[in-house]
Design a protein around this motif. Structure first.
Motif, PDB file in Angstrom:
ATOM      1  N   ALA A  27       0.841  -1.205   0.000  1.00 47.07           N
ATOM      2  CA  ALA A  27       0.000   0.000   0.000  1.00 47.07           C
ATOM      3  C   ALA A  27       0.873   1.250   0.000  1.00 47.07           C
ATOM      4  O   ALA A  27       0.639   2.192  -0.772  1.00 47.07           O
ATOM      5  CB  ALA A  27      -0.933   0.003   1.207  1.00 47.07           C
ATOM      6  N   LEU A  85      -3.779   6.329   2.213  1.00 44.42           N
ATOM      7  CA  LEU A  85      -3.510   5.023   2.812  1.00 44.42           C
ATOM      8  C   LEU A  85      -4.743   4.476   3.534  1.00 44.42           C
ATOM      9  O   LEU A  85      -5.039   3.287   3.437  1.00 44.42           O
ATOM     10  CB  LEU A  85      -2.309   5.106   3.765  1.00 44.42           C
ATOM     11  N   LEU A  88      -6.932   2.944   1.029  1.00 40.18           N
ATOM     12  CA  LEU A  88      -6.438   1.638   0.582  1.00 40.18           C
ATOM     13  C   LEU A  88      -6.639   0.556   1.640  1.00 40.18           C
ATOM     14  O   LEU A  88      -7.099  -0.542   1.342  1.00 40.18           O
ATOM     15  CB  LEU A  88      -4.948   1.725   0.219  1.00 40.18           C
TER      16      LEU A  88
END
Length: 194
Positions: A27, A85, A88
């Motif tokens: 990620a 992030l 994700l």
């Protein structure tokens, strides 16, 4: 369960076999940040968990993502990256910091790189970072080596021994963290004369 972890190769192999850690690294890699690393407790806790024979991962208060970008040093840029992030992998406690600006917050000379910043973390066992290379292979940075973390030894980095103020900060930090309440085999080095 194998609870041996003696060197960089052992650490890298353990991380590469850990699906959760690899997913985390992938990620961060997807953001294409300059000089990026996932560091500190992300690596340290994995090592200590293995060495204590824990079957379950010790929860992390945050996942420290660092990078080095002198061109974009505003804090808002870090918050945008954290949001990407979270989008994700929303179940992770992301913390993103550009090390090109952190010297101003930590009080010191400008850092030269992310690894230079890591070398100025409080403990040698925390001065660790991992990233993926272009082939998806784990790369480990350990400016003070992995011997202390693999021997369950918590001691200050040379940077935190340079001044009385930093030595006191180290002492307060290890007291506040209460790591031995989780990892009972740790040896904490104190600086009595700090």
């Amino acid at each position: 369960m194998d609870t041996v972890m003696k060197n960089e190769r052992d650490i890298i192999q353990r991380i590469q076999k850990d699906e959760w850690m690899m997913e985390t690294l992938q990620a961060v890699q997807s953001l294409n940040l300059p000089d990026w690393w996932v560091c500190a407790g992300f690596v340290r806790a994995k090592i200590w968990d293995v060495l204590h024979g824990f079957q379950e991962r010790t929860p992390l208060p945050d996942i420290d993502v660092i990078y080095f970008d002198r061109k974009h040093t505003e804090k808002a840029a870090e918050k945008k990256l954290e949001q990407k992030l979270y989008h994700l992998l929303p179940d992770r406690p992301w913390s993103v910091k550009n090390q090109a600006r952190m010297h101003a917050i930590n009080g010191g000379s400008p850092y030269l790189s992310s690894v230079d910043a890591m070398s100025k973390f409080p403990e040698t066992a925390t001065a660790l970072g991992v990233r993926l290379d272009e082939k998806g292979v784990v790369v480990l940075a350990a400016p003070w080596g992995v011997e202390d973390v693999c021997q369950l030894l918590v001691k200050p980095t040379p940077y935190f021994c340079e001044t009385k103020k930093r030595a006191q900060m180290y002492e307060e930090r290890v007291r506040r963290k209460k790591w031995t309440s989780i990892w009972h085999k740790l040896t904490i080095v104190t600086l009595k004369n700090a």
